[in-house]
Design an enzyme around this catalytic site. Structure first.
Site, PDB file in Angstrom:
ATOM      1  N   HIS A 149      -0.269 -33.597  14.668  1.00 30.84           N
ATOM      2  CA  HIS A 149      -0.149 -31.879  13.864  1.00 30.84           C
ATOM      3  C   HIS A 149       0.565 -33.044  12.660  1.00 30.84           C
ATOM      4  O   HIS A 149       0.875 -33.917  12.644  1.00 30.84           O
ATOM      5  CB  HIS A 149       0.036 -31.506  14.727  1.00 30.84           C
ATOM      6  N   CYS A 190      -3.507 -32.959  10.010  1.00 31.89           N
ATOM      7  CA  CYS A 190      -3.939 -32.266   9.235  1.00 31.89           C
ATOM      8  C   CYS A 190      -3.710 -32.893   8.005  1.00 31.89           C
ATOM      9  O   CYS A 190      -2.263 -33.097   7.897  1.00 31.89           O
ATOM     10  CB  CYS A 190      -3.431 -30.727   9.358  1.00 31.89           C
TER      11      CYS A 190
END
Length: 524
Positions: A149, A190
């Site tokens: 992430h 991301c």
């Protein structure tokens, strides 16, 4: 005028040496650091990506003592895994976990340890994990693959965060200390572009030197080898020569002389070079794909799947970083794959960073023309096996997984429990978003026009000291970001506040006033 003279100088040299040109490549080793920064079955895909990357390097001849793997290692023997010891990266795929080194697992998977591994700080890792570090020198190549992430300017580890500024500082320090010749980074997360935007220089190689070696020739009564000829050029001149030569690949022979295809300085005495590819732009999510109904989780991430399946298909001794970037950028339609740093390094073959051993293609190889003038004209189609054209945004994976489990459940009680989990997840997300909105209102003193700008615009990060300090306050005072992945999705307003001139101190006061809730974790 000076640039023209340099071009003429090199042109004359090339004509003079003629067919005796030989490229003197520096000898160096290849090192690789592979990191999956997440934990839990929900994030299966991250460790699957990294394990697949290990298999690629291993199959292409990179020895295990030059591959360093960091991952939580809680997937292969997870209670939810119906096939203990098996991790796959595509439907019905091979076991990519087999043979993977467990260099740093569990609590040793931290940003600090990663930077120690990368920079070769063996003393700092004494008694930790395998103790393996990158022991590279000025001629060596380093491949880094980070998967997890992310958020604006950060890459998550299981319990803490790696900031983009810390990564950049470490890599640039290694450059100054001549700890590598070339470094390539592939980052799946991301907002992964924000790890390099305005932080990774595109000109750290300070000058260009070319070495042209002649064959031995008989001179007078004795035979001796002539010394290599050294040509020093400005970066602009070398770039112009490279562009011209690469744009005119119509040679009478079957192959362009190697020297003409390497007109960018890649030698240790020219300074090290850094090239990075991110799965997304600085303000986009990355995407998961290959949802497996049997395992109830995603098997991979779109960018990672694309670059690794391309690698599995191709002869990487022939395919360049540039060609792979072009293919992957075209095939990844859910986010914008981007490249950073010294873009000209992309002319190197993939084998320079993934291993040079020949491996039988895992799929049908694309046709390649013999005419160098036509290579760049080939239009390539995706052939991912079971196609991975798009997927779910990484932050929506928990929702997609729970919805899949609800659909496949035949037990009414279990179905009801799953629905309650899904409702709880959505409530938690609403709570996280509401907290950030309250913080913005507090910092801006309820200026509704400014609140709207801060909550909905997307500025890049330029005021790093403000953002970094405010991020730390939010992490400690509101939500531990590494343990609450969804909280990574609401960080853009902090960037915007800093860019609009608000201070970290103002944000800290807002955190004190707003974040009075008990510590929470598991905000997926």
């Amino acid at each position: 005028m000076g640039r023209v003279l340099e071009l003429l100088k090199v042109s004359a040299l090339l004509l003079a040496v003629g067919g005796d040109v030989a490229w003197a490549r520096p000898k160096g080793e290849l090192w690789a650091v592979l990191v999956a920064g997440s934990s839990s079955w929900m994030n299966y895909r991250h460790q699957a990506d990294v394990c697949h990357a290990y298999q690629i390097l291993h199959q292409h001849g990179v020895p295990d003592d030059h591959i360093i793997v960091m991952m939580e290692d809680d997937i292969a023997y997870n209670p939810e895994n119906p096939d203990p010891g098996v991790i796959i990266n595509r439907p019905d795929g091979p076991n990519v976990y087999e043979g993977v080194p467990r260099d740093y697992v569990g609590s040793s998977v931290t940003p600090e340890n990663f930077l120690r591994v990368l920079s070769g700080d063996a003393e700092g890792l004494r008694g930790v994990g395998s103790g393996k570090v990158v022991r590279s020198g000025p001629n060596d190549r380093i491949f880094v693959n980070l998967v997890d992430h992310g958020g604006p300017g950060i890459f998550a580890f299981p319990r803490s965060l790696l900031k983009a500024t810390d990564l950049a500082d470490a890599v640039l320090a290694m450059h100054r200390d001549r700890k590598f010749g070339e470094m390539v980074l592939y980052v799946e997360a991301c907002e992964s572009g924000s790890m390099f935007s305005n932080l990774l220089p595109d000109d750290i190689g300070v000058h260009i030197q070319r070495h042209f070696g002649h064959r031995s020739r008989r001179v007078g009564p004795a035979s001796r080898a002539r010394q290599p000829i050294t040509v020093e050029l400005s970066r602009a001149a070398a770039a112009a020569i490279a562009d011209w030569l690469l744009g005119a690949r119509c040679w009478s022979g079957s192959k362009v002389p190697e020297v003409f295809l390497n007109m960018v300085c890649l030698q240790s005495n020219c300074g090290s070079t850094i090239y990075a590819v991110s799965a997304s732009s600085p303000n986009q999510p990355s995407y998961a794909c290959y949802m497996d109904e049997h395992l109830n989780t995603f098997l991979g991430d779109v960018f990672s799947i694309k670059w690794m399946e391309d690698t599995d298909r191709e002869d990487i001794r022939r395919e360049s970083l540039k060609k792979q970037f072009q293919i992957v950028r075209k095939e990844v339609t859910s986010s914008t794959v981007m490249q950073w740093g010294e873009i000209r390094l992309d002319r190197q073959h993939l084998s320079q960073f993934l291993g040079g051993k020949k491996v039988a293609s895992g799929g049908r190889r694309r046709q390649r023309g013999n005419d160098f003038c036509l290579v760049g004209l080939l239009s390539l189609l995706s052939s991912c096996g079971v196609l991975c054209k798009h997927g779910d945004p990484s932050y929506d994976v928990p929702v997609a997984v729970l919805e899949s489990r609800i659909r496949s459940s035949s037990n009414p009680q279990k179905t009801e429990d799953l629905k309650q989990q899904l409702e709880g997840l959505r409530q938690n997300r609403t709570f996280v978003s509401a907290v950030m909105a309250s913080l913005v209102v507090h910092v801006t003193d309820s200026d509704l026009d400014m609140v709207d700008k801060v909550m909905h615009n997307s500025h890049g990060i330029t005021r790093w000291s403000c953002y970094s300090a405010a991020l730390d306050v939010f992490d400690k005072g509101c939500f531990r970001l590494a343990e609450n992945p969804y909280a990574l999705r609401v960080l853009q307003p902090i960037v915007n506040l800093c860019e609009h001139g608000y201070t970290a101190e103002q944000f800290a006061r807002a955190v004190q006033a707003v974040c009075t809730h008990d510590p929470v974790r598991g905000m997926e």
